[in-house]
Design a protein around this motif. Structure first.
Motif, PDB file in Angstrom:
ATOM      1  N   PRO A 190       0.833  -1.212   0.000  1.00 43.91           N
ATOM      2  CA  PRO A 190       0.000   0.000   0.000  1.00 43.91           C
ATOM      3  C   PRO A 190       0.869   1.265   0.000  1.00 43.91           C
ATOM      4  N   GLU A 191       0.436   2.271  -0.724  1.00 46.30           N
ATOM      5  CA  GLU A 191       1.235   3.484  -0.902  1.00 46.30           C
ATOM      6  C   GLU A 191       1.618   4.136   0.417  1.00 46.30           C
ATOM      7  N   ASP A 192       0.704   4.114   1.391  1.00 43.81           N
ATOM      8  CA  ASP A 192       0.981   4.775   2.669  1.00 43.81           C
ATOM      9  C   ASP A 192       1.885   3.958   3.585  1.00 43.81           C
ATOM     10  N   ARG A 193       2.274   2.768   3.122  1.00 49.20           N
ATOM     11  CA  ARG A 193       3.146   1.907   3.935  1.00 49.20           C
ATOM     12  C   ARG A 193       4.529   1.776   3.327  1.00 49.20           C
ATOM     13  N   LEU A 194       4.753   2.376   2.145  1.00 46.36           N
ATOM     14  CA  LEU A 194       6.001   2.190   1.406  1.00 46.36           C
ATOM     15  C   LEU A 194       6.835   3.464   1.403  1.00 46.36           C
ATOM     16  N   VAL A 195       8.102   3.323   1.813  1.00 44.59           N
ATOM     17  CA  VAL A 195       9.044   4.445   1.868  1.00 44.59           C
ATOM     18  C   VAL A 195      10.298   4.069   1.093  1.00 44.59           C
ATOM     19  N   PHE A 196      10.807   4.988   0.293  1.00 44.18           N
ATOM     20  CA  PHE A 196      12.069   4.788  -0.402  1.00 44.18           C
ATOM     21  C   PHE A 196      13.132   5.639   0.283  1.00 44.18           C
ATOM     22  N   PHE A 197      14.308   5.037   0.507  1.00 52.33           N
ATOM     23  CA  PHE A 197      15.328   5.698   1.322  1.00 52.33           C
ATOM     24  C   PHE A 197      16.722   5.432   0.764  1.00 52.33           C
ATOM     25  N   ASP A 198      17.496   6.492   0.602  1.00 52.34           N
ATOM     26  CA  ASP A 198      18.893   6.403   0.186  1.00 52.34           C
ATOM     27  C   ASP A 198      19.763   6.619   1.418  1.00 52.34           C
ATOM     28  N   VAL A 199      20.630   5.660   1.729  1.00 49.43           N
ATOM     29  CA  VAL A 199      21.441   5.766   2.939  1.00 49.43           C
ATOM     30  C   VAL A 199      22.351   6.992   2.915  1.00 49.43           C
ATOM     31  N   LYS A 200      22.611   7.544   1.734  1.00 49.74           N
ATOM     32  CA  LYS A 200      23.420   8.758   1.645  1.00 49.74           C
ATOM     33  C   LYS A 200      22.740   9.942   2.330  1.00 49.74           C
ATOM     34  N   ASP A 201      21.410   9.860   2.497  1.00 51.43           N
ATOM     35  CA  ASP A 201      20.664  10.970   3.089  1.00 51.43           C
ATOM     36  C   ASP A 201      20.701  10.980   4.608  1.00 51.43           C
ATOM     37  N   GLY A 202      21.204   9.906   5.215  1.00 51.61           N
ATOM     38  CA  GLY A 202      21.414   9.894   6.660  1.00 51.61           C
ATOM     39  C   GLY A 202      20.151   9.776   7.502  1.00 51.61           C
ATOM     40  N   TRP A 203      20.264  10.251   8.738  1.00 49.16           N
ATOM     41  CA  TRP A 203      19.244  10.019   9.753  1.00 49.16           C
ATOM     42  C   TRP A 203      17.889  10.672   9.482  1.00 49.16           C
ATOM     43  N   GLU A 204      17.876  11.904   9.033  1.00 48.75           N
ATOM     44  CA  GLU A 204      16.648  12.697   9.009  1.00 48.75           C
ATOM     45  C   GLU A 204      15.484  12.008   8.302  1.00 48.75           C
ATOM     46  N   PRO A 205      15.627  11.639   7.020  1.00 43.87           N
ATOM     47  CA  PRO A 205      14.472  11.008   6.344  1.00 43.87           C
ATOM     48  C   PRO A 205      14.119   9.642   6.923  1.00 43.87           C
ATOM     49  N   LEU A 206      15.118   8.914   7.400  1.00 42.52           N
ATOM     50  CA  LEU A 206      14.843   7.600   7.979  1.00 42.52           C
ATOM     51  C   LEU A 206      14.034   7.744   9.264  1.00 42.52           C
ATOM     52  N   CYS A 207      14.476   8.596  10.159  1.00 43.14           N
ATOM     53  CA  CYS A 207      13.777   8.763  11.437  1.00 43.14           C
ATOM     54  C   CYS A 207      12.408   9.405  11.248  1.00 43.14           C
ATOM     55  N   ARG A 208      12.268  10.225  10.212  1.00 50.72           N
ATOM     56  CA  ARG A 208      10.953  10.802   9.905  1.00 50.72           C
ATOM     57  C   ARG A 208       9.983   9.688   9.520  1.00 50.72           C
ATOM     58  N   ALA A 209      10.470   8.735   8.701  1.00 48.57           N
ATOM     59  CA  ALA A 209       9.620   7.617   8.296  1.00 48.57           C
ATOM     60  C   ALA A 209       9.277   6.718   9.474  1.00 48.57           C
ATOM     61  N   LEU A 210      10.236   6.561  10.383  1.00 41.94           N
ATOM     62  CA  LEU A 210      10.025   5.701  11.547  1.00 41.94           C
ATOM     63  C   LEU A 210       9.272   6.402  12.672  1.00 41.94           C
ATOM     64  N   ARG A 211       9.173   7.740  12.570  1.00 37.21           N
ATOM     65  CA  ARG A 211       8.581   8.566  13.627  1.00 37.21           C
ATOM     66  C   ARG A 211       9.354   8.391  14.935  1.00 37.21           C
ATOM     67  N   LYS A 212      10.671   8.449  14.773  1.00 39.75           N
ATOM     68  CA  LYS A 212      11.583   8.318  15.911  1.00 39.75           C
ATOM     69  C   LYS A 212      12.516   9.523  15.952  1.00 39.75           C
ATOM     70  N   ASP A 213      13.079   9.768  17.136  1.00 38.38           N
ATOM     71  CA  ASP A 213      14.058  10.848  17.272  1.00 38.38           C
ATOM     72  C   ASP A 213      15.364  10.460  16.597  1.00 38.38           C
ATOM     73  N   VAL A 214      16.078  11.451  16.095  1.00 42.50           N
ATOM     74  CA  VAL A 214      17.371  11.219  15.457  1.00 42.50           C
ATOM     75  C   VAL A 214      18.408  10.881  16.528  1.00 42.50           C
ATOM     76  N   PRO A 215      19.084   9.737  16.434  1.00 39.26           N
ATOM     77  CA  PRO A 215      20.113   9.369  17.421  1.00 39.26           C
ATOM     78  C   PRO A 215      21.267  10.364  17.402  1.00 39.26           C
ATOM     79  N   ASP A 216      21.878  10.536  18.544  1.00 36.91           N
ATOM     80  CA  ASP A 216      22.999  11.473  18.668  1.00 36.91           C
ATOM     81  C   ASP A 216      24.324  10.769  18.367  1.00 36.91           C
ATOM     82  N   ILE A 217      24.363  10.109  17.224  1.00 33.99           N
ATOM     83  CA  ILE A 217      25.569   9.404  16.775  1.00 33.99           C
ATOM     84  C   ILE A 217      25.645   9.534  15.261  1.00 33.99           C
ATOM     85  N   PRO A 218      26.839   9.379  14.669  1.00 35.73           N
ATOM     86  CA  PRO A 218      26.946   9.431  13.211  1.00 35.73           C
ATOM     87  C   PRO A 218      26.169   8.285  12.565  1.00 35.73           C
ATOM     88  N   PHE A 219      25.624   8.542  11.390  1.00 40.53           N
ATOM     89  CA  PHE A 219      24.927   7.486  10.662  1.00 40.53           C
ATOM     90  C   PHE A 219      25.942   6.417  10.245  1.00 40.53           C
TER      91      PHE A 219
END
Length: 263
Positions: A190-219
């Motif tokens: 389903p469209e609302d369940r699918l996220v595309f992510f490039d690891v080059k983009d780091g924490w921000e888009p990943l944590c936004r998709a997960l609805r989690k805080d950005v960890p205070d460590i390097p990606f």
């Protein structure tokens, strides 16, 4: 691939289905997910090559059952039960063969989010060609024979090939297959369940998709190519050492028999 095999934690539930193809940054992605999700991640390449022998043997059986049956047949239900047992205690699953089991995993974990790691298709095609060549070297079955888990590696690769044929109708990586995989995901998730992510983009888009805080460590940044090469060299050395020990033992035994016979 290239990290240590993860250990399941009782009570942990699968929250993320990693649907990205191998060589799209799945090792970095796996290492990253463990932080915001606070639990172990099942990276298929690592678990099957560096984990307990039951890992690779189970996935061979799962894929064979799935490939030989229709969706409602008991073989498919058995495959799904084995899959759930294998992933119990993990917060996410990534890499092959899980990526090609995305619809099945969604049926097992209806609340999970599907995240597909992506990269430049041309670079992916080149990288996968190198990996496929490494995995199909003619001497592997002989060299790996003394190793309890890895002796099944060539059988596992054949199972993955059969899985690709059923999903894509193709058994070899190509730019066309890369785009086909993306189109397939858009069809089965389903469209609302699918996220595309490039690891080059780091924490921000990943944590936004997960609805989690950005960890205070390097990606995490894991070099997949170097990691795969290290793992391959590690197992080849282990296999050759076991063969050397076995041949040495036979030679010593034969020598003893020869000298005893002369006495």
């Amino acid at each position: 691939m290239g990290q240590q095999a993860s250990t399941p934690q009782p009570g942990k539930q699968l929250q993320v289905i990693g649907a990205g193809l191998s060589r799209t940054g799945t090792a970095s992605f796996s290492a990253a997910l463990a932080h915001p999700l606070d639990g172990p991640v099942y990276h298929g390449g690592t678990q099957t090559t560096l984990g307990d022998p039951i890992e690779i043997k189970s996935w061979i059986q799962i894929i064979k059952l799935w490939c030989s049956a229709l969706p409602e047949e008991k073989e498919t239900k058995s495959a799904l039960a084995m899959m759930k047992e294998r992933l119990d205690g993990y917060v996410a699953v990534t890499d092959a063969p899980g990526a090609q089991f995305t619809p099945e995993l969604l049926s097992l974990y209806p609340d999970a989010i599907v995240i597909c790691t992506v990269r430049d298709p041309i670079a992916w095609d080149k990288s996968m060609g190198q990996t496929a060549g490494l995995a199909t070297m003619w001497f592997l079955s002989f060299v790996l024979l003394p190793l309890p888990g890895m002796r099944h590696f060539t059988t596992y690769i054949k199972a993955l090939t059969a899985q690709w044929l059923r999903v894509y109708g193709k058994d070899w990586p190509s730019i066309e297959l890369y785009h086909q995989h993306i189109a397939w995901l858009k069809k089965v998730v389903p469209e609302d369940r699918l996220v595309f992510f490039d690891v080059k983009d780091g924490w921000e888009p990943l944590c936004r998709a997960l609805r989690k805080d950005v960890p205070d460590i390097p990606f995490p940044r894991v070099n997949d190519s170097a990691a795969i090469e290290r793992v391959a060299q590690y197992h080849v050395r282990r296999g050759l050492l076991q063969w050397a020990v076995a041949i040495g033992a036979v030679a010593i035994g034969a020598g003893c028999v020869f000298w005893v016979g002369r006495v």
